[in-house]
Motif scaffolding. Structure first.
Motif, PDB file in Angstrom:
ATOM      1  N   ILE A 124      11.963 -38.349 -19.302  1.00  0.00           N
ATOM      2  CA  ILE A 124      10.727 -38.323 -19.460  1.00  0.00           C
ATOM      3  C   ILE A 124       9.902 -37.157 -18.794  1.00  0.00           C
ATOM      4  CG2 ILE A 124      10.358 -40.904 -19.666  1.00  0.00           C
ATOM      5  CD1 ILE A 124       9.446 -40.803 -16.635  1.00  0.00           C
ATOM      6  N   THR A 125      10.752 -36.626 -17.988  1.00  0.00           N
ATOM      7  CA  THR A 125      10.053 -35.338 -17.256  1.00  0.00           C
ATOM      8  C   THR A 125       9.919 -34.072 -18.121  1.00  0.00           C
ATOM      9  OG1 THR A 125      11.024 -36.115 -15.319  1.00  0.00           O
ATOM     10  CG2 THR A 125       9.849 -34.085 -15.082  1.00  0.00           C
ATOM     11  N   PRO A 126       8.730 -33.326 -18.107  1.00  0.00           N
ATOM     12  CA  PRO A 126       8.884 -32.050 -18.806  1.00  0.00           C
ATOM     13  C   PRO A 126       9.111 -30.934 -18.094  1.00  0.00           C
ATOM     14  CG  PRO A 126       6.599 -32.765 -18.085  1.00  0.00           C
ATOM     15  CD  PRO A 126       7.570 -34.034 -17.755  1.00  0.00           C
ATOM     16  N   ASP A 127       9.721 -29.792 -18.312  1.00  0.00           N
ATOM     17  CA  ASP A 127      10.115 -28.821 -17.551  1.00  0.00           C
ATOM     18  C   ASP A 127      11.059 -29.234 -16.355  1.00  0.00           C
ATOM     19  OD1 ASP A 127       6.617 -27.960 -18.224  1.00  0.00           O
ATOM     20  OD2 ASP A 127       8.590 -26.993 -19.224  1.00  0.00           O
ATOM     21  N   ASP A 178      10.381 -22.236 -17.639  1.00  0.00           N
ATOM     22  CA  ASP A 178       9.540 -21.396 -18.236  1.00  0.00           C
ATOM     23  C   ASP A 178       9.536 -21.474 -19.697  1.00  0.00           C
ATOM     24  OD1 ASP A 178       9.135 -18.614 -15.884  1.00  0.00           O
ATOM     25  OD2 ASP A 178       7.778 -20.495 -16.208  1.00  0.00           O
ATOM     26  N   ASN A 179      10.800 -21.278 -20.220  1.00  0.00           N
ATOM     27  CA  ASN A 179      10.661 -21.149 -21.640  1.00  0.00           C
ATOM     28  C   ASN A 179      11.068 -22.663 -22.495  1.00  0.00           C
ATOM     29  OD1 ASN A 179      13.507 -21.662 -21.531  1.00  0.00           O
ATOM     30  ND2 ASN A 179      14.109 -19.334 -21.944  1.00  0.00           N
ATOM     31  N   GLY A 180      10.862 -23.586 -21.826  1.00  0.00           N
ATOM     32  CA  GLY A 180      10.806 -24.981 -22.706  1.00  0.00           C
ATOM     33  C   GLY A 180      12.001 -25.653 -22.832  1.00  0.00           C
ATOM     34  N   ARG A 181      12.967 -25.089 -22.206  1.00  0.00           N
ATOM     35  CA  ARG A 181      14.497 -25.681 -22.242  1.00  0.00           C
ATOM     36  C   ARG A 181      14.446 -26.673 -21.327  1.00  0.00           C
ATOM     37  NH1 ARG A 181      17.626 -28.141 -23.443  1.00  0.00           N
ATOM     38  NH2 ARG A 181      19.758 -27.874 -24.197  1.00  0.00           N
ATOM     39  N   GLN A 232       5.022 -26.100 -13.273  1.00  0.00           N
ATOM     40  CA  GLN A 232       6.125 -26.618 -14.130  1.00  0.00           C
ATOM     41  C   GLN A 232       7.263 -26.551 -13.464  1.00  0.00           C
ATOM     42  OE1 GLN A 232       4.459 -23.740 -14.466  1.00  0.00           O
ATOM     43  NE2 GLN A 232       6.023 -22.040 -14.761  1.00  0.00           N
ATOM     44  N   TYR A 291       0.411 -31.303 -10.039  1.00  0.00           N
ATOM     45  CA  TYR A 291       0.803 -32.839  -9.908  1.00  0.00           C
ATOM     46  C   TYR A 291       2.336 -33.037 -10.277  1.00  0.00           C
ATOM     47  CZ  TYR A 291       0.923 -32.643 -15.051  1.00  0.00           C
ATOM     48  OH  TYR A 291       1.426 -32.307 -16.429  1.00  0.00           O
ATOM     49  N   PHE A 350       2.535 -39.167 -16.434  1.00  0.00           N
ATOM     50  CA  PHE A 350       2.340 -37.816 -16.956  1.00  0.00           C
ATOM     51  C   PHE A 350       1.472 -37.851 -18.067  1.00  0.00           C
ATOM     52  CE2 PHE A 350       5.545 -35.717 -14.779  1.00  0.00           C
ATOM     53  CZ  PHE A 350       6.560 -36.308 -14.701  1.00  0.00           C
ATOM     54  N   LYS A 351       1.254 -38.930 -18.987  1.00  0.00           N
ATOM     55  CA  LYS A 351       0.163 -38.732 -19.849  1.00  0.00           C
ATOM     56  C   LYS A 351      -1.239 -38.692 -19.314  1.00  0.00           C
ATOM     57  CE  LYS A 351       2.739 -40.884 -23.573  1.00  0.00           C
ATOM     58  NZ  LYS A 351       3.061 -41.945 -24.118  1.00  0.00           N
ATOM     59  N   ASP A 352      -1.254 -39.307 -18.205  1.00  0.00           N
ATOM     60  CA  ASP A 352      -2.626 -39.243 -17.563  1.00  0.00           C
ATOM     61  C   ASP A 352      -3.017 -38.071 -17.104  1.00  0.00           C
ATOM     62  OD1 ASP A 352      -2.482 -42.873 -16.366  1.00  0.00           O
ATOM     63  OD2 ASP A 352      -3.338 -41.955 -18.488  1.00  0.00           O
ATOM     64  N   ALA A 365      -1.877 -35.221 -17.855  1.00  0.00           N
ATOM     65  CA  ALA A 365      -2.088 -33.949 -18.731  1.00  0.00           C
ATOM     66  C   ALA A 365      -3.628 -33.941 -19.505  1.00  0.00           C
ATOM     67  CB  ALA A 365      -0.888 -34.256 -19.928  1.00  0.00           C
ATOM     68  N   GLN A 366      -4.267 -35.069 -19.404  1.00  0.00           N
ATOM     69  CA  GLN A 366      -5.503 -34.907 -19.660  1.00  0.00           C
ATOM     70  C   GLN A 366      -6.359 -33.906 -18.878  1.00  0.00           C
ATOM     71  OE1 GLN A 366      -5.857 -36.499 -22.452  1.00  0.00           O
ATOM     72  NE2 GLN A 366      -3.804 -37.326 -22.111  1.00  0.00           N
ATOM     73  N   LEU A 389      10.609 -33.204 -25.304  1.00  0.00           N
ATOM     74  CA  LEU A 389       9.926 -32.520 -24.044  1.00  0.00           C
ATOM     75  C   LEU A 389      10.910 -31.238 -23.682  1.00  0.00           C
ATOM     76  CD1 LEU A 389       9.392 -35.404 -21.553  1.00  0.00           C
ATOM     77  CD2 LEU A 389       7.958 -33.681 -22.589  1.00  0.00           C
ATOM     78  N   ASN A 390      11.396 -30.587 -24.662  1.00  0.00           N
ATOM     79  CA  ASN A 390      12.367 -29.484 -24.775  1.00  0.00           C
ATOM     80  C   ASN A 390      12.329 -29.034 -25.982  1.00  0.00           C
ATOM     81  OD1 ASN A 390      14.183 -31.222 -25.663  1.00  0.00           O
ATOM     82  ND2 ASN A 390      15.867 -30.929 -24.346  1.00  0.00           N
ATOM     83  N   THR A 391      12.817 -27.671 -26.069  1.00  0.00           N
ATOM     84  CA  THR A 391      12.965 -27.123 -27.207  1.00  0.00           C
ATOM     85  C   THR A 391      14.510 -26.384 -27.320  1.00  0.00           C
ATOM     86  OG1 THR A 391      12.144 -25.173 -28.623  1.00  0.00           O
ATOM     87  CG2 THR A 391      11.484 -25.359 -26.213  1.00  0.00           C
ATOM     88  N   SER A 440       4.436 -36.727 -25.442  1.00  0.00           N
ATOM     89  CA  SER A 440       5.103 -37.160 -24.213  1.00  0.00           C
ATOM     90  C   SER A 440       4.437 -36.831 -23.136  1.00  0.00           C
ATOM     91  CB  SER A 440       6.510 -36.981 -24.210  1.00  0.00           C
ATOM     92  OG  SER A 440       7.006 -37.074 -25.249  1.00  0.00           O
ATOM     93  N   GLN A 500       3.101 -32.812 -20.601  1.00  0.00           N
ATOM     94  CA  GLN A 500       2.662 -31.659 -20.647  1.00  0.00           C
ATOM     95  C   GLN A 500       3.552 -30.761 -20.669  1.00  0.00           C
ATOM     96  OE1 GLN A 500       0.121 -30.531 -17.558  1.00  0.00           O
ATOM     97  NE2 GLN A 500      -1.324 -29.070 -18.729  1.00  0.00           N
ATOM     98  N   MET A 501       3.992 -29.754 -21.482  1.00  0.00           N
ATOM     99  CA  MET A 501       5.102 -28.896 -21.241  1.00  0.00           C
ATOM    100  C   MET A 501       4.467 -27.351 -21.040  1.00  0.00           C
ATOM    101  SD  MET A 501       7.800 -29.455 -24.386  1.00  0.00           S
ATOM    102  CE  MET A 501       8.657 -27.848 -24.156  1.00  0.00           C
ATOM    103  N   HIS A 502       4.864 -26.919 -20.079  1.00  0.00           N
ATOM    104  CA  HIS A 502       4.438 -25.339 -19.795  1.00  0.00           C
ATOM    105  C   HIS A 502       4.330 -24.526 -20.753  1.00  0.00           C
ATOM    106  CE1 HIS A 502       3.421 -21.903 -17.002  1.00  0.00           C
ATOM    107  NE2 HIS A 502       4.536 -21.530 -17.906  1.00  0.00           N
ATOM    108  N   ILE A 503       5.539 -24.341 -21.748  1.00  0.00           N
ATOM    109  CA  ILE A 503       5.485 -23.315 -22.732  1.00  0.00           C
ATOM    110  C   ILE A 503       4.676 -23.736 -23.725  1.00  0.00           C
ATOM    111  CG2 ILE A 503       7.266 -24.527 -24.053  1.00  0.00           C
ATOM    112  CD1 ILE A 503       7.060 -20.719 -23.334  1.00  0.00           C
ATOM    113  N   VAL A 563      -2.302 -33.903 -24.883  1.00  0.00           N
ATOM    114  CA  VAL A 563      -1.326 -34.757 -24.893  1.00  0.00           C
ATOM    115  C   VAL A 563      -1.829 -36.265 -25.253  1.00  0.00           C
ATOM    116  CG1 VAL A 563       0.402 -36.025 -23.123  1.00  0.00           C
ATOM    117  CG2 VAL A 563      -0.192 -33.567 -23.104  1.00  0.00           C
ATOM    118  N   GLN A 583      -2.342 -40.398 -25.256  1.00  0.00           N
ATOM    119  CA  GLN A 583      -2.244 -41.302 -24.324  1.00  0.00           C
ATOM    120  C   GLN A 583      -1.716 -42.746 -25.089  1.00  0.00           C
ATOM    121  OE1 GLN A 583      -5.882 -41.179 -22.103  1.00  0.00           O
ATOM    122  NE2 GLN A 583      -4.579 -41.002 -20.446  1.00  0.00           N
TER     123      GLN A 583
END
Lengths: 713, 262
Positions: free
Chosen positions: A488-491, A547-550, A571, A632, A679-681, A683-684, B171-173, B199, B201-204, B218, B220
């Motif tokens: 569930i975690t981005p980055d 940084d690049n989304g992986r 991030q 955050y 995370f959803k909250d 990101a707003q 959440l990834n690519t 899902s 917020q992704m930085h990229i 994103v 909700q």
């Protein structure tokens, strides 16, 4: 800021706790600089930090501050510099290539020691020579120099940056360096003795301030040297002349040589007796024989096969009984050895280091009667059968090294992000603070969510307690926690383990279970190792992956380099998971001796001290993830002991205030669903107006000022 | 001030005054609560109601993420099915409001991107493609889908507004190359990318949207998803000043002296 000003006005000390990433450095610097400029006495500011990256960060903040002041129209003469070890500042093409700091120091001294320079056709350091020859003309314009700027400037003029910085120290308004330059008696004498009494001292990130104190005074011997024979073969003429000098107590010829710190005195300046060297070690041969007897005695002591812990007094008594060595000559060991080395003009000081250690040990043992402990351990761990004797001489009392600082300077400010409990610190460090304050964050929206996960999805409780940590169910549950949060975690996601050993064993277990492959489906994995170069490569790659989304996971240790120096903002750290409580290695005898000392002298319970220390480090790790108002992050405490009242209340106030009962005692799936919603909250786009809550404009500041003045009347 | 007063009383929750949610809405003189409801709604959608130049002729590429994270059940029946259902009503609305536009559909799964349709302007044809139920699998690839979309868009003439809308659930690519190069190419081709992530917020994604002038949001919940999707229907302000095109509307001429035959 107001509390700092109160401290400075009251000429007292203070203890401030501020959450991490809230602009501690910049607020300290801006107030103190303004205070300095306002009052005509021009008090110096000495800012002590822990690691070189922190020193650099502070210098950059100072630079921005001064340029802001200039843009606001204040034209001032301001000089701010930083000082670190030779390893970071050397520009000599060969010496700077060395990897270890000690080797760099030794090589530098080889090139710059006074007798070496007097010899004809010996290779010298051109930078140092340049500095010495132009010492009158060497000056620096006002401004703030980061370490890189300073190196460039000195290199441009052909000066050695390290010695140039030391030379310019008296003229600087702000000096930023590491704790050692103020606390370590060896170094402090040389560098900090000219600092005036009314300077302002700030210790930043002070949670480990007791550690440098202890390291500064501790000695650990593991091998004995055979250098005494070589010394005996040296030039006897020089020895004869030295003898006459010592007998007449002449010191003039020596003073010039004392500039070169061959082996600075390991004891504090006040404790050196102002007497001349006693008779039975004046002659070089006598001294050498004396040292030899001492070394033989130590050798016999090391042959014992059981653990011995004793105080210096008892050690000295045994020494006297066995070898008839009095304590008084022992006190002069270090001095005598350094003067002998100077006289013999020995070039390669590297080889004599073990001997220097023994001499320092002898001096310390005889000078300090309380606050130290000798521990002899025949085996490294209790399970080894091959004897590897180690003799520890540890300092138990943290006040010894820092008391002179508190006595000498009128205003000392100690700050950190995690100083709880605030009452304990003054006791341990032995000072009376004038102001003790703990601040919280002012935020528009709650930007971090602390969650305490006590059990896995199968309701088995998880913990890093020694008895259960290798249990398969616990290992599987910990792996599950990591997997679910990785989903569930981005980055970036950062994990902290209590120790390297535990981290390695649990990662191996995860590999066997096949969980590592599952992690790799979601994020790349990076791990911290005791090697600094490897860790920095891992960190770089981790940042690139974020940084690049992986996406990436970083596995590190709670008391390692990563947790103390590196920031994971935005991030780079969206979630931090603390696996277990990072207790110290409680079986270590040094720690046990220290705990006993604290219990006897300061009435601090061992349990309290250990858990405070552990939770403090845990909070330090966890605070790495929030570095600003827009940032955050999710904080997960994965151990069943965190749910208990006594452990939870030991966390810093700024974390506890965000914890509510809904976030306590969760299982993995409950925590994951709360994390998803968080995370959803977050990101707003930010809804509230920061004005009034986390940002104040000028009229709001004036309003607060006037309302406080009214309150006081 | 009210906040301070409320926080000063450290009572239990049941001791504090119960907040009645129906009291928040205030009635008008005529008894209608339309104004307060509109105020609540306005908070969510911040539209730029200024006079800006907007591109009416739009070519929109919609990239649908078909990776395995779209099989999650937080949107009913599952994320992918919910997206496809929403899209069918979206097509009708979009093509109704933007009659001069056309849409192209792409899907990304298993690390690759594939075209699902060609440039279509009729809702019926698009609905036929979207009504096929795809199975989510594998990893998504942002770079591949953006490259494929870009190739479809370069052939389009300059006066048309080029847009990509990515509906992303993962959440990834899983990319073959450096995504920053793709971003630079998109920027130079003046293609606007907007991403709606299901899902977090992704930085990229944020970087891409900021660089190309699009929006990153994103989701909700289900209602919010629908709102965000339908927010992309009004044409966005133009990035580049394109030339004006003469449209063939009849001009009215004012004639001074009218000589009528009647």
């Amino acid at each position: 800021m107001r509390d700092i000003k109160r401290t400075l006005d009251a000429q007292g000390h203070s203890l401030l706790e501020m959450p991490s990433g809230t602009g501690k450095t910049i607020s300290l610097l801006s107030l103190i600089v303004a205070y300095q400029m306002h009052y005509p006495e021009k008090r110096k500011l000495i800012y002590c930090s822990r690691t070189v990256p922190e020193i650099e960060k502070a210098l950059e903040e100072l630079k921005r501050l001064i340029s802001y002041r200039e843009s606001m129209g204040k034209k001032e003469q301001f000089l701010g510099i930083g000082l670190t070890s030779r390893k970071n500042l050397c520009v000599h093409p060969e010496v700077s290539k060395e990897k270890q700091g000690v080797v760099t120091d030794a090589k530098c001294r080889n090139l710059t020691a006074p007798w070496i320079r007097n010899q004809p056709d010996v290779e010298l350091c051109s930078f140092f020579e340049n500095l010495e020859n132009n010492s009158a003309a060497a000056s620096i314009q006002s401004g703030v120099y980061t370490l890189e700027d300073f190196k460039e400037y000195s290199k441009g003029n052909g000066f050695c940056p390290y010695y140039f910085a030391r030379k310019v120290l008296p003229y600087a308004n702000v000096i930023i360096y590491s704790y050692h330059y103020l606390l370590d008696p060896k170094v402090a004498e040389v560098i900090s003795k000219d600092l005036s009494k009314d300077s302002i001292v700030v210790f930043d990130e002070a949670i480990d301030i007791s550690k440098p104190n202890l390291d500064a005074s501790a000695r650990c011997l593991s091998e004995l040297s055979q250098k005494i024979e070589t010394m005996k073969q040296s030039n006897s003429e020089k020895l004869a002349s030295e003898y006459t000098r010592l007998v007449e107590g002449l010191r003039e010829a020596q003073i010039a040589r004392e500039e070169a710190e061959i082996m600075p005195s390991p004891v504090l300046p006040d404790d050196i007796l102002q007497e001349s060297v006693p008779g039975n070690i004046r002659r070089a041969e006598h001294f050498v024989a004396f040292l030899r007897r001492f070394v033989e005695y130590l050798k016999t002591r090391m042959r014992i096969f059981h653990v011995v812990a004793e105080t210096p007094v008892s050690f000295l008594r045994h020494l006297k009984l066995d070898t008839l060595i009095e304590p008084k000559p022992l006190k002069f060991c270090a001095e005598r050895l350094s003067s002998l080395i100077r006289t013999l003009e020995i070039n390669d000081l590297q080889d004599y280091r073990p001997l220097q250690k023994i001499a320092a040990f002898a001096t310390l043992v005889s000078t300090y009667q309380t606050g130290f402990m000798l521990i002899h351990e025949p085996f490294e761990n209790d399970l080894d059968t091959i004897p590897n004797p180690v003799l520890h001489f540890t300092c138990l009392d943290a006040t010894l090294a820092i008391k002179p600082v508190f006595d000498r300077f009128s205003s000392v400010i100690v700050t950190s992000g995690t100083l709880s409990p605030l009452e304990l610190y003054p006791k341990i460090l032995g000072f009376e603070p004038a102001v003790v304050q703990s601040y919280q964050m002012t935020l528009v929206r709650p930007c971090f969510l602390p969650l305490i996960v006590t059990r896995g999805s199968d309701q088995v409780t998880v913990s890093s307690k020694f008895e259960v940590r290798n249990d398969m169910a616990v290992v599987r549950n910990y792996g599950n926690i990591l997997l679910e949060f990785a989903k569930i975690t981005p980055d970036g996601l950062v994990c902290f383990f209590p120790s390297y050993l535990y981290m390695e064993s649990i990662v191996a277990a995860w590999n066997e279970l096949g969980m590592l492959q599952e992690f790799l489906n979601y994020k790349l994995i990076f791990i911290e190792t005791p090697d600094a170069a490897e860790t920095s490569i891992a960190l770089e790659s981790y940042r690139e992956a974020c940084d690049n989304g992986r996406g990436a996971i970083l596995l590190s240790v709670a008391r390692g380099k990563v947790s103390e120096g590196v920031d994971f903002d935005h991030q780079y750290g969206r979630t931090v998971i603390l696996f277990g409580i990072p207790y110290q290695y409680t079986e270590s005898r040094i720690l046990k001796a220290r705990l006993e000392y604290l219990r006897d002298n300061n009435q601090i319970r061992e349990n309290d001290f250990l858990s405070f220390d552990a939770i403090r480090h845990g909070a330090q790790c966890v605070g790495r993830v929030i570095r600003g108002k827009q940032d955050y992050g999710l904080m997960v405490f994965a151990d069943k002991r965190f749910a208990r009242q006594d452990k939870r209340t030991k966390l810093p106030k700024w974390i506890v205030s965000q914890m509510d009962d809904a976030g306590n005692n969760l299982s993995t799936d409950m925590a994951v669903s709360m994390g998803k919603k968080f995370f959803k909250d977050m990101a707003q786009p930010v809804a509230g107006n920061p004005m009034g809550i986390s940002l104040w404009n000028e009229e709001q500041v004036n309003q607060k000022n006037s309302s406080d003045v009214d309150m006081r009347h | 001030m009210e906040d301070d007063e409320e926080q000063k009383t450290n009572n239990y929750a049941w001791e504090e005054q119960y907040k009645r949610s129906w009291d928040v809405l205030k009635e008008d003189e005529n008894g209608s609560i339309l104004k307060s409801v509109m105020a609540l709604k306005k908070k969510k959608t911040n539209r730029i109601d200024m006079a800006v130049q907007r591109g009416i002729i739009r070519q929109l590429v919609i990239v649908i993420d078909c990776s395995r994270t779209m099989a999650e059940l937080d949107l009913r029946p599952n994320r992918l099915d919910h997206t496809l259902t929403l899209l069918s009503s979206y097509f009708t609305e979009f093509l109704d409001q933007n009659p001069l536009s056309s849409i192209l559909l792409l899907a990304t799964k298993d690390g690759l991107a594939e075209r699902l349709s060609d440039w279509l302007a009729s809702p019926a044809a698009l609905n036929k493609i979207v009504s096929v139920r795809y199975t989510p699998s594998g990893e998504p690839s942002l770079q591949n889908s953006l490259e494929l979309a870009r190739q479809a868009l370069i052939t389009v003439p300059n006066h048309v507004s080029r847009e990509i809308l990515v509906l992303y659930g993962a959440l990834n690519t899983c990319d073959p190359d450096d995504l920053n190069q793709t971003i630079d190419k998109l920027k130079s081709d003046s293609i606007r990318v907007s991403i709606i992530n299901l899902s977090a917020q992704m930085h990229i994604c944020e970087m891409i949207c900021k660089a190309t002038g699009g929006t990153f949001t994103v989701v909700q919940n289900q209602g919010h998803y629908r709102d965000l999707l339908f927010n992309t229907i009004p044409p966005p302000p133009l990035i580049t000043k394109s030339q004006m095109i003469q449209m063939g509307f009849p001009n009215t001429i004012q004639v001074k002296d009218i000589v009528c035959a009647w």
